[in-house]
Design a protein around this motif. Sequence first.
Motif, PDB file in Angstrom:
ATOM      1  N   ALA A   1      -4.596  95.177 -73.217  1.00 57.71           N
ATOM      2  CA  ALA A   1      -4.042  95.624 -71.945  1.00 57.71           C
ATOM      3  C   ALA A   1      -4.329  97.107 -71.748  1.00 57.71           C
ATOM      4  O   ALA A   1      -4.377  97.877 -72.694  1.00 57.71           O
ATOM      5  CB  ALA A   1      -2.535  95.369 -71.924  1.00 57.71           C
ATOM      6  N   SER A   2      -4.540  97.471 -70.500  1.00 54.20           N
ATOM      7  CA  SER A   2      -4.758  98.878 -70.164  1.00 54.20           C
ATOM      8  C   SER A   2      -3.509  99.688 -70.543  1.00 54.20           C
ATOM      9  O   SER A   2      -2.390  99.201 -70.483  1.00 54.20           O
ATOM     10  CB  SER A   2      -5.037  98.983 -68.672  1.00 54.20           C
ATOM     11  N   GLU A   3      -3.731 100.964 -70.899  1.00 57.20           N
ATOM     12  CA  GLU A   3      -2.596 101.818 -71.314  1.00 57.20           C
ATOM     13  C   GLU A   3      -1.618 102.057 -70.171  1.00 57.20           C
ATOM     14  O   GLU A   3      -0.471 102.429 -70.393  1.00 57.20           O
ATOM     15  CB  GLU A   3      -3.108 103.147 -71.878  1.00 57.20           C
ATOM     16  N   VAL A   4      -2.092 101.808 -68.950  1.00 56.39           N
ATOM     17  CA  VAL A   4      -1.200 101.936 -67.795  1.00 56.39           C
ATOM     18  C   VAL A   4       0.055 101.078 -68.002  1.00 56.39           C
ATOM     19  O   VAL A   4       1.151 101.426 -67.584  1.00 56.39           O
ATOM     20  CB  VAL A   4      -1.919 101.479 -66.511  1.00 56.39           C
ATOM     21  N   PHE A   5      -0.142  99.944 -68.687  1.00 55.95           N
ATOM     22  CA  PHE A   5       0.961  98.991 -68.821  1.00 55.95           C
ATOM     23  C   PHE A   5       1.701  99.111 -70.155  1.00 55.95           C
ATOM     24  O   PHE A   5       2.496  98.255 -70.507  1.00 55.95           O
ATOM     25  CB  PHE A   5       0.429  97.561 -68.645  1.00 55.95           C
ATOM     26  N   ALA A   6       1.432 100.218 -70.893  1.00 59.18           N
ATOM     27  CA  ALA A   6       1.993 100.359 -72.241  1.00 59.18           C
ATOM     28  C   ALA A   6       3.508 100.135 -72.270  1.00 59.18           C
ATOM     29  O   ALA A   6       4.031  99.463 -73.155  1.00 59.18           O
ATOM     30  CB  ALA A   6       1.640 101.738 -72.800  1.00 59.18           C
TER      31      ALA A   6
ATOM     32  N   GLU B   1      -3.100  99.360 -49.681  1.00 59.83           N
ATOM     33  CA  GLU B   1      -2.146 100.042 -50.554  1.00 59.83           C
ATOM     34  C   GLU B   1      -2.335  99.630 -52.021  1.00 59.83           C
ATOM     35  O   GLU B   1      -2.192 100.438 -52.926  1.00 59.83           O
ATOM     36  CB  GLU B   1      -0.707  99.754 -50.106  1.00 59.83           C
ATOM     37  N   ILE B   2      -2.644  98.348 -52.241  1.00 59.57           N
ATOM     38  CA  ILE B   2      -2.866  97.880 -53.611  1.00 59.57           C
ATOM     39  C   ILE B   2      -4.147  98.507 -54.171  1.00 59.57           C
ATOM     40  O   ILE B   2      -4.175  98.968 -55.315  1.00 59.57           O
ATOM     41  CB  ILE B   2      -2.926  96.340 -53.659  1.00 59.57           C
ATOM     42  N   ALA B   3      -5.171  98.564 -53.347  1.00 56.86           N
ATOM     43  CA  ALA B   3      -6.427  99.168 -53.809  1.00 56.86           C
ATOM     44  C   ALA B   3      -6.200 100.626 -54.199  1.00 56.86           C
ATOM     45  O   ALA B   3      -6.733 101.111 -55.199  1.00 56.86           O
ATOM     46  CB  ALA B   3      -7.493  99.052 -52.718  1.00 56.86           C
ATOM     47  N   ARG B   4      -5.364 101.318 -53.423  1.00 58.98           N
ATOM     48  CA  ARG B   4      -5.086 102.740 -53.691  1.00 58.98           C
ATOM     49  C   ARG B   4      -4.346 102.982 -54.993  1.00 58.98           C
ATOM     50  O   ARG B   4      -4.320 104.082 -55.502  1.00 58.98           O
ATOM     51  CB  ARG B   4      -4.281 103.330 -52.524  1.00 58.98           C
ATOM     52  N   MET B   5      -3.699 101.927 -55.528  1.00 57.35           N
ATOM     53  CA  MET B   5      -2.977 102.103 -56.797  1.00 57.35           C
ATOM     54  C   MET B   5      -3.934 102.418 -57.941  1.00 57.35           C
ATOM     55  O   MET B   5      -3.542 102.982 -58.953  1.00 57.35           O
ATOM     56  CB  MET B   5      -2.208 100.822 -57.146  1.00 57.35           C
TER      57      MET B   5
ATOM     58  N   ALA C   1       6.600  93.931 -50.094  1.00 57.86           N
ATOM     59  CA  ALA C   1       7.238  94.334 -51.357  1.00 57.86           C
ATOM     60  C   ALA C   1       6.731  93.478 -52.511  1.00 57.86           C
ATOM     61  O   ALA C   1       6.399  93.993 -53.591  1.00 57.86           O
ATOM     62  CB  ALA C   1       8.766  94.206 -51.228  1.00 57.86           C
ATOM     63  N   THR C   2       6.636  92.174 -52.291  1.00 59.75           N
ATOM     64  CA  THR C   2       6.140  91.273 -53.332  1.00 59.75           C
ATOM     65  C   THR C   2       4.728  91.661 -53.754  1.00 59.75           C
ATOM     66  O   THR C   2       4.406  91.691 -54.949  1.00 59.75           O
ATOM     67  CB  THR C   2       6.158  89.814 -52.831  1.00 59.75           C
ATOM     68  N   ALA C   3       3.896  91.987 -52.777  1.00 58.51           N
ATOM     69  CA  ALA C   3       2.503  92.349 -53.068  1.00 58.51           C
ATOM     70  C   ALA C   3       2.439  93.606 -53.933  1.00 58.51           C
ATOM     71  O   ALA C   3       1.725  93.651 -54.942  1.00 58.51           O
ATOM     72  CB  ALA C   3       1.725  92.550 -51.764  1.00 58.51           C
ATOM     73  N   MET C   4       3.227  94.617 -53.572  1.00 58.97           N
ATOM     74  CA  MET C   4       3.224  95.868 -54.355  1.00 58.97           C
ATOM     75  C   MET C   4       3.737  95.613 -55.771  1.00 58.97           C
ATOM     76  O   MET C   4       3.176  96.105 -56.751  1.00 58.97           O
ATOM     77  CB  MET C   4       4.124  96.939 -53.695  1.00 58.97           C
TER      78      MET C   4
END
Lengths: 125, 469
Positions: free
Chosen positions: B178-183, B263-267, B213-216
């Motif tokens: 998993a990416s460290e983003v999700f550590a 907005e999801i792409a921008r994350m 909200a669900t999408a984010m």
Amino acid sequence: MAVLPIRDRNYLTERGLAFEEVDGSEKGVIFRDYVLPVGRFDQAKADILVLLPPGYPDVRPDMFFAMPWIKLSRSSQYPRAADQAHDYQGRRWQRWSRHNDQWRPGVDGIWTMLRRIDTALEAAA
Amino acid sequence: MTNFNIVFIEQQEADLRDLLHETKDVEGAAYVLLRECKITIDPWERRSRTKFVVREIVPIAAEHRVSSSGQHVSWDTGGFVALLQRCQREELVLAIAHCHPHGPRDFSEQDDRNEAELLRTACNRNGPATKLVSILFYDDGGIRARVWQYPKHKEDCKSVAVLGERLRFHFPTAPSPASEVFARQVLAFGPSLMSQLKALRVGIIGAGGTGSATAMLAARAGAAQILVVDDDIVEPTNLNRLHGANQSDADAMMSKADVAAREIARMGLGVRVVPLKGWANAPHVQDALKSCDIIFCCTDDNSGRIFLNRLAYFYFIPVIDMGLAMAVAKPPAVGMADISARVTTILPPETCLLCRDVVDTDLAREEDLRRRNPIEYDRQKREAYVRGEGNPNPAVVTFTTEVACMAVNELLNRIVGYRKREMGSEHRRRFLFCEDRATSASPRNSCSICASKLYWGMADVEPFLDLVG
Ligand SMILES: [Zn+2]
Ligand SMILES: [Zn+2]
């Protein structure tokens, strides 16, 4: 192109009832030469149309339609709430405004509708 | 080159496992009948894909069993040929399943030879386009599968899913770290949640208050393939609750689906997000919906719900349906009469949304009529045959977002099982009483969708979902 759900098609086939599925922008099923209660109308038979709304059979069908137009033999008049026209497939059908709030989604099907049509014809005559 | 997946519901997988492990330490075998879900273009992979949906488990009759041991299983093909006949008649795909009680975690050379021979028999009987699927259960509980096609082509399924109170996806290859983003999320629920979420194709129907909200939340939780479906554009009156939307979106009449996707792409989390404008039952949306592994239903649209309700049973796609009721008290009473949230997960063998009375089928009729034939709709409204739209419902961002949290938590729980006890498939939160409860409902007597197995795993059928479109 199948329009009717499997259970409807099976039911009509088992009952030996001729039916015609109409696949247009407005979908429907036509019962050709549907036998009317004897001696009560100015016709012995008529084509009966049931319009199938999007979402049928979870969504209930509403009214039904007859062609040719049917009059009561006793009074030579149209039955109650059966004097409006509805254009469908190039023909002007007689609209029988018979509504149903008892539809059980997931349970009811074309058999329910046919029973309602028979009841309406009996009651009119 | 094709691209395959298999989907079971829990009871089917348990039944099959029981058959395969009937005699301890000995290889067991059984047949599985599958229906096809043909996806023209998977929205993320941009190519065609076939999902096999399990329709029925068929034991091998005792008289057809020849011999078995810890290393092999063999049976005569009398039953096989009879099933081929049925497959041709009912448009089913035949699968053979067996287990390796002592490893290996892979098909053996003997399996290769046997299956090639079975494929030959199948193609001789049903034609060269016939597919044969082989499913292997190995000792640590894993499942893998492959698809044989004429003359001897074999291809691994990308995943085998077992769906129910828990959602489990088996992959033939080990997950990437998993990416460290999700550590910090891994600290809570471990790395396997991340690999499951990463592979999941998540559909979000409706991108309004609850949907945005669900999408984010789904994206930040680690879902890496998201589809957002909505037909609406952003309006100024939505800005109090649409996550990520701003005034310029309203001015530009941006579609809600596009805004959520942007907005999801921008994350920057590496999520592949596909926005689709349209109603859930529009033909161009159908193929994308079939492609999803799970769907969040975030719409108030009744006809959309009718559609997704069936989709869950036909294709074994869990639908997490959410609703928020906010009602202002009728004068002379003041304040709120009700604020409550509902999250319902439907998937066989759960009770369907129609039997739970959360869909108003008469309103669905009216919604469709208004969309397709506004003139007839107006006529019926004049004649008082339709009720017509009422006033807009109250909406408050904290509550719409809370329903979305409940729904995404439901997904996380089904993957990792963090809850201490089963909550069943419906969960209600009553905000006026600070009360949470699990609610249940029984199927209506003889409901063709959830009380009978008529549609379970039926997958592709004409008309689509056996429903008038
Ligand atoms: Zn083997
Ligand atoms: Zn039901």
